[in-house]
Motif scaffolding. Sequence first.
Motif, PDB file in Angstrom:
ATOM      1  N   LYS A  74      -0.504   8.687  -2.416  1.00 12.33           N
ATOM      2  CA  LYS A  74      -1.307   9.044  -1.248  1.00 12.33           C
ATOM      3  C   LYS A  74      -2.725   9.465  -1.620  1.00 12.33           C
ATOM      4  O   LYS A  74      -3.654   9.297  -0.833  1.00 12.33           O
ATOM      5  N   TRP A  82      -8.268  -3.455   5.689  1.00 14.16           N
ATOM      6  CA  TRP A  82      -7.588  -2.404   4.940  1.00 14.16           C
ATOM      7  C   TRP A  82      -7.835  -1.036   5.570  1.00 14.16           C
ATOM      8  O   TRP A  82      -7.004  -0.145   5.467  1.00 14.16           O
ATOM      9  N   LEU A 130      -8.628   2.920  -0.780  1.00 16.65           N
ATOM     10  CA  LEU A 130      -8.300   1.574  -0.323  1.00 16.65           C
ATOM     11  C   LEU A 130      -8.863   1.296   1.061  1.00 16.65           C
ATOM     12  O   LEU A 130      -9.141   0.144   1.403  1.00 16.65           O
ATOM     13  N   SER A 131      -9.014   2.335   1.882  1.00 17.16           N
ATOM     14  CA  SER A 131      -9.542   2.127   3.233  1.00 17.16           C
ATOM     15  C   SER A 131     -11.002   1.708   3.224  1.00 17.16           C
ATOM     16  O   SER A 131     -11.523   1.265   4.255  1.00 17.16           O
ATOM     17  N   ARG A 145      -4.947   6.334  -1.561  1.00 19.19           N
ATOM     18  CA  ARG A 145      -4.973   5.444  -0.391  1.00 19.19           C
ATOM     19  C   ARG A 145      -6.294   5.522   0.354  1.00 19.19           C
ATOM     20  O   ARG A 145      -6.708   4.546   0.982  1.00 19.19           O
ATOM     21  N   LYS A 146      -6.963   6.663   0.305  1.00 17.48           N
ATOM     22  CA  LYS A 146      -8.238   6.776   1.009  1.00 17.48           C
ATOM     23  C   LYS A 146      -9.273   5.816   0.426  1.00 17.48           C
ATOM     24  O   LYS A 146     -10.104   5.283   1.155  1.00 17.48           O
ATOM     25  N   HIS A 189      -4.711   1.277   6.574  1.00 18.21           N
ATOM     26  CA  HIS A 189      -4.578   2.654   6.087  1.00 18.21           C
ATOM     27  C   HIS A 189      -4.329   3.620   7.232  1.00 18.21           C
ATOM     28  O   HIS A 189      -3.539   4.564   7.118  1.00 18.21           O
ATOM     29  N   ILE A 218       0.832  -1.209   0.000  1.00 20.04           N
ATOM     30  CA  ILE A 218       0.000   0.000   0.000  1.00 20.04           C
ATOM     31  C   ILE A 218       0.862   1.252   0.000  1.00 20.04           C
ATOM     32  O   ILE A 218       0.476   2.286  -0.551  1.00 20.04           O
ATOM     33  N   GLU A 219       2.056   1.199   0.602  1.00 22.34           N
ATOM     34  CA  GLU A 219       2.945   2.358   0.611  1.00 22.34           C
ATOM     35  C   GLU A 219       3.389   2.756  -0.790  1.00 22.34           C
ATOM     36  O   GLU A 219       3.732   3.922  -1.033  1.00 22.34           O
TER      37      GLU A 219
END
Length: 483
Positions: A82, A95, A88-89, A85-86, A99, A77-78
């Motif tokens: 960015k 997840w 993915l949460s 990434r929201k 996150h 995920i890193e």
Amino acid sequence: MSYRGKKENSPVSPLKKRRASWSELWVNHHHLLTSSPLDFAAKFQSLTPPTPISKSKTLLPPDFTLLLPDLILIRIIEKIPKSHRKNLSLVCKRWFKLHGRLVRSLRLSDWGFLASGRLISRFPNLDTVDLVSGCLISPPNSGILVNHRIVSFTVDVGSYQSWSFFEENLLSVEVVDRGLKALAGGCSNLRKLVVTNTSELGLLNVAEECSMLQELELHKCSDSCSDSVLLGIGAFENLQILRLVVNVDGLYHSLVSDIGLMILAQGCKRLVKLELVGCEGGFDGIKEIGECCQMLEELTVCDHKMESGWLGGLRYCENLKTLRLVSCKKIDNDPDEELSCCCPALERLQLEKCQLRDKNTVKALFKICEAAREIVFQDCWGLDDDIFSLATAFGRVKLLYLEGCSLLTTSGLESVILHWHELEHLKVVSCKNIKDSEVSPSLSALFSALVELQWRPDTRSHLSSSLTETGIGGKGGKFFKKT
């Protein structure tokens, strides 16, 4: 009887009924553990009996991420930007938690999120937290946004009727201190903290739990005793960057005097960068900072309310490399004209939005900063040819940056920079009285010897230079020929 019936009743060899030994089970189990996740998933599917597919339900593809440990999934995920990434949460609860472990910086807007403990459980690895907006009581559903360079908040229609709105709607000192205690207990890896309206006790709680805090931004010291709040700052052993915003016109007002600056200097001896906004100290406070903070390299004074003669305290800052003066209506009311010492290590002097109409003050400032090699003037009022001529006190200038200095002329610029034989970088932007047509041959020769030249004194010259090769702006007779 059919052949199949005979086969079912036939005796089975005892070799086929033999159980596997413990060694064989261990070898098979060890082989499954050392195999790759994809091989393991394929073998797992082959071992599981097929389930009948009903007509009403459809089978979903297997989730292979369940085979990955959290650490490997976090590394994957890193690698994702960015901004994505929201999303993915929202995949699943796992997840969502992963996150939260990746978030390092947070700007709080709802204080209840911190007071309830949800902030710590949701984001356990924070190292940068901004609490200023959360310390202000504002309606969440209002469409009116008040934006300042240091804080933004929402208001209702008709509620923002006085300049004291910010102070009237701040959380109490006790509430802020309790929130800081909860934050410090859950986020011990904090590196930067921005907070307002706290007391000495709140800062001590943070210093006790967050020993690695390196950057602190403190707004509006508590009204009970502003100078004593700075005792809590001295408890941060590794503090290197401090921004102290004491007074902001139109938002709030507090007081930090020479006593507070002395307390600050005695406690924070490892400071590298210090910014003072709206402070009311003087010579003694600046002198104490210079003598105690031997590692101080950058000092910023913004919109100060300093007493007369405070400039003289700068000569005690022996290792100071950068001095920034921002939005100063008057640099010094009564400077000492007999200043004989300067800051020996100073490399950069930067003046932004300052009043430079007082010749004696500017002369004293240039005398203290005569060792500077980089000079920056941005949107300074009163910088005419007479004031700029005092810049000949700088003997080893390598960089000069002028922006928004509308009173300075071409001849005034030339009379100074021709004395700087070490000048390598020159940037002139939005200075309307500096004309291309007034550039002399000696000034042109200086331009040709520079390492870097950015010449945009006014928008007209910038426009004409940018249209040189486009053919726009010429006479029509050269482009439209008769046929």
